[in-house]
Design a protein around this motif. Structure first.
Motif, short mmCIF file in Angstrom:
data_model
loop_
_atom_site.label_atom_id
_atom_site.label_comp_id
_atom_site.label_asym_id
_atom_site.label_seq_id
_atom_site.Cartn_x
_atom_site.Cartn_y
_atom_site.Cartn_z
N LEU A 111 58.12 122.73 17.45
CA LEU A 111 57.72 122.19 18.76
C LEU A 111 56.46 122.88 19.29
O LEU A 111 55.57 122.23 19.85
CB LEU A 111 58.89 122.35 19.74
CG LEU A 111 58.64 121.93 21.18
CD1 LEU A 111 58.26 120.45 21.27
CD2 LEU A 111 59.86 122.21 22.05
N LEU A 131 60.30 115.94 26.19
CA LEU A 131 60.93 115.69 24.88
C LEU A 131 61.74 114.39 24.95
O LEU A 131 62.67 114.27 25.76
CB LEU A 131 61.85 116.86 24.50
CG LEU A 131 61.23 118.25 24.50
CD1 LEU A 131 62.20 119.26 23.88
CD2 LEU A 131 59.89 118.28 23.78
N GLY A 174 67.11 126.49 23.93
CA GLY A 174 66.43 127.62 24.53
C GLY A 174 67.24 127.98 25.78
O GLY A 174 67.69 127.09 26.50
N GLU A 197 65.16 131.63 22.37
CA GLU A 197 65.38 130.36 21.68
C GLU A 197 66.62 130.44 20.80
O GLU A 197 66.73 131.31 19.95
CB GLU A 197 64.15 130.00 20.84
CG GLU A 197 64.24 128.68 20.08
CD GLU A 197 64.27 127.43 20.99
OE1 GLU A 197 63.92 127.52 22.16
OE2 GLU A 197 64.69 126.38 20.47
N ILE A 210 67.30 125.14 28.39
CA ILE A 210 66.04 124.42 28.59
C ILE A 210 66.28 122.96 28.22
O ILE A 210 66.75 122.67 27.13
CB ILE A 210 64.94 125.04 27.70
CG1 ILE A 210 64.72 126.51 28.10
CG2 ILE A 210 63.66 124.24 27.79
CD1 ILE A 210 63.72 127.26 27.22
N TYR A 214 58.92 120.41 30.79
CA TYR A 214 58.18 121.63 31.08
C TYR A 214 56.92 121.28 31.86
O TYR A 214 56.34 120.22 31.64
CB TYR A 214 57.69 122.32 29.80
CG TYR A 214 58.70 122.51 28.68
CD1 TYR A 214 59.18 123.78 28.38
CD2 TYR A 214 59.14 121.43 27.91
CE1 TYR A 214 60.07 123.98 27.32
CE2 TYR A 214 60.04 121.62 26.87
CZ TYR A 214 60.50 122.90 26.58
OH TYR A 214 61.38 123.09 25.54
C1 G1P Z 1 63.94 122.16 21.72
C2 G1P Z 1 63.54 123.49 22.37
C3 G1P Z 1 64.74 124.12 23.09
C4 G1P Z 1 65.33 123.13 24.07
C5 G1P Z 1 65.67 121.79 23.37
C6 G1P Z 1 66.09 120.74 24.38
O1 G1P Z 1 64.83 122.42 20.66
O2 G1P Z 1 63.02 124.35 21.38
O3 G1P Z 1 64.34 125.30 23.75
O4 G1P Z 1 66.48 123.67 24.67
O5 G1P Z 1 64.54 121.27 22.66
O6 G1P Z 1 66.50 119.58 23.74
P1 G1P Z 1 65.19 121.33 19.52
O7 G1P Z 1 66.24 120.44 20.13
O8 G1P Z 1 63.93 120.62 19.22
O9 G1P Z 1 65.72 122.13 18.38
#
Ligand code: G1P
Length: 295
Positions: A111, A131, A174, A197, A210, A214
């Motif tokens: 990311l 996201l 996170g 994380e 998280i 953001y």
């Molecule tokens: C990412 C971020 C993470 C966050 C999450 C939310 O992780 O790195 O900090 O809490 O999105 O969906 P991923 O889901 O891409 O592993």
């Protein structure tokens, strides 16, 4: 303070959790009711006042670009058939010319790397990251709540949307620790003291995760440039934020609304039901169907 005009949508992920559905189709095009996931989060960003949509894409994702373009043949046919409401819908959903940018993350390095890929398009101004895996159902939307909290800040700050998750799930996100958490801070920015994380349960500073929204200052790009790989062997945005927090304030914003992790099958299916139950044209009959199914 400079307003938040641009949002980055990282959409290069492979969607392995949804195979075979995502073999030839990007996971961001999966629909929640009749709108693709990516359209839902773009709606949220536009509602929050975002003017420029930046998509960090990958191979196999060209259909996302097509989705935000005009579909000439379709429009002509709809016009001939006097389908006014469909035409209006397509028109509303199409961003104005020149307000979208697409850049490719050539390798899936994480990311943090995806966000860094947008540095030239963002330039030297604060920006949002959204996201598309995470939908938040609320009016006003999650990003609008964050922008409102950002506009109350007196100095340049970074904001992260957070929500509570059960302790046995902290390793999936996170996680942030905050200064004081009265439990009733909806919409308020609370100073972050720690970020990590995907921690093990025993290493998590709290159960505040998280949530995929953001607001960041452009100095993050200089840090991402040299960011080493972290959890999962990926270049993590969280690690770069930890570094930036040494020189700039970071705040957590507990948002109002229910979130759905549409990267998981359960979250995606639940989102479909929840969004359909808000639709006047579908909800009454869906309720009946659900009653029968649950019997
Ligand atoms: C990412 C971020 C993470 C966050 C999450 C939310 O992780 O790195 O900090 O809490 O999105 O969906 P991923 O889901 O891409 O592993």
């Amino acid at each position: 303070m400079k307003p938040i005009r641009k949002a980055i949508f990282p959409v290069a992920g492979l969607g392995t959790r949804f195979l075979p559905a995502t073999k030839a189709m990007p996971k961001e095009m999966l629909t929640v009711v009749d709108r693709p996931l990516i359209q839902h989060v773009v709606d949220e960003a536009r509602e929050a006042g975002i003017e420029h949509l930046i998509f960090v894409t990958g191979r196999n994702k060209s259909v996302i670009e097509d989705h935000f373009d005009r579909q000439f043949e379709l429009e002509v046919t709809l016009k001939e058939r006097h389908k006014k409401s469909e035409l209006k819908l397509l028109d509303q959903d199409t961003p104005a010319a020149g307000t979208t940018s697409f850049t490719r993350q050539q390798s899936p390095l994480g990311l943090g790397h995806a966000v860094w890929c947008a540095r030239e398009i963002v330039g030297n101004e604060p920006f949002a990251v959204v996201l598309p895996d995470v939908l938040v159902q609320n009016e006003p939307g999650c990003l609008a709540q964050m922008v409102a909290a950002y506009n109350k800040q007196k100095s340049r700050a970074n904001l992260i949307a957070v929500e509570e998750v059960p302790m046995d799930r902290v390793h999936m996100y996170g996680i942030v620790g905050v200064e004081k958490d009265s439990g009733k801070n909806a919409g308020k920015a609370v100073a972050i003291t720690k970020m990590v994380e995907k921690p093990k349960r025993e290493d998590a500073p709290s159960n505040l995760s998280i949530t995929g929204r953001y607001i960041l200052q452009p100095e993050i790009f200089g840090i991402l440039e040299n960011q080493q790989t972290g959890a999962g062997g990926e270049i993590q945005l969280t690690d770069a934020m930890i570094a930036l927090a040494k020189t700039q304030p970071f705040y957590a914003v507990k948002f109002e609304g229910r979130s759905f992790d549409c990267g998981s099958k359960l979250g995606f299916l639940t989102a479909n039901v929840a969004y359909a139950l808000k639709r006047k044209d579908i909800a009454p009959e869906l309720r009946e169907e659900l009653k029968q199914l649950l019997g």
